[in-house]
Design a protein around this motif. Structure first.
Motif: not given
Ligand SMILES: O=C(O)c1cc(=O)[nH]c(=O)n1[C@@H]1O[C@H](COP(=O)(O)O)[C@@H](O)[C@H]1O
Length: 223
Positions: A13-18, A35-39, A77-82
């Motif tokens: 919410x704080x990062x405007x993803x939600x 929900x924009x996971x690009x952010x 990137x999500x798979x890489x960081x996970x």
């Protein structure tokens, strides 16, 4: 809600993803939230989502897999960081585990092929994606796994919007469970977002989200 889930919603919410407002989804539905996971681009919030994915995967009672697939583009990137977080949390189990991602365009020179990273061939593949609404994006990943000779082992998502598919009353989750017998886990759901919004948004905005939830709610699969 577990601490990591509450923290992730708050940071999103704080990062405007939600965000809350008027949005048109890929399926054509008009949604009062998005929900924009690009952010997930700042280090702190990207670290938080990696931690939540890893914890959700570790806590899953029935998830056994050999490789993670992060579908292009947002899943990469999500798979890489996970995979990094998983290796940190449980080096013995995940330290040597690989991840892979697909190209959007087929390459006919160099190493060739449709995927980059570890090979999917003969492996149990966990799809790691951001959001599931009506299930179109997930279907594409399943087709890719088939084409590469992998076996679908499950799906890990950030957000399950808990919606029915476009032409059916039931959800893609129910369909995947029925067709493949594999689990789908999400870090958060629409229900969690409604709970979070209750302390933050005006009544009329909460009503819009609740009305939307009711309109597109997934029902049990018809036999
Ligand atoms: O368009 C969407 O449904 C959607 C909603 C949302 O809150 N966030 C979001 O990113 N999406 C996009 O929609 C995709 C999932 O929708 P389905 O393919 O219908 O399941 C995601 O991969 C996103 O591209």
């Amino acid at each position: 809600m577990k601490d990591h889930q509450a923290r992730l919603i708050q940071l999103s919410y704080e990062n405007k993803i939600l965000t809350f407002g008027d949005f048109t989804l890929k399926s054509g539905r008009k949604s009062p939230y998005f929900f924009n996971s690009g952010f997930f681009c700042a280090g702190d919030v990207l670290g938080a989502v990696a931690d939540s994915y890893a914890q959700t995967i570790i806590d899953a009672p029935d998830l056994e897999f050999d490789i993670i697939l992060g579908p292009a583009y947002k899943g990469i990137p999500l798979a890489a960081v996970t995979i990094v977080k998983l290796a940190e949390k449980d080096p013995a189990k995940y330290g040597k585990m690989e991840y892979a991602y697909n190209r959007k365009e087929k390459k006919d020179h160099g190493e060739g092929g449709n995927t980059v990273g570890g090979s999917l061939k003969g492996k149990r593949v966990l799809i790691l994606d951001d959001v599931m609404t009506a299930g179109t994006a997930i279907r594409e990943s399943m087709a890719l796994i088939n084409a590469e000779g992998g076996i679908l082992a499950g799906v890990a998502l950030i957000l399950d919007r808990q919606e029915r598919m476009v032409d059916y009353e039931h959800s893609m989750i129910a369909q995947v469970k029925k067709d493949y017998g594999v689990p789908i886990y999400s870090i958060i759901t629409l229900d969690d977002i409604v709970q979070f919004a209750k302390g933050k948004l005006p009544e009329e905005d909460i009503k819009k989200i609740e009305d939307y939830r009711e309109k597109y709610k997934a029902h049990p699969i018809a036999e």
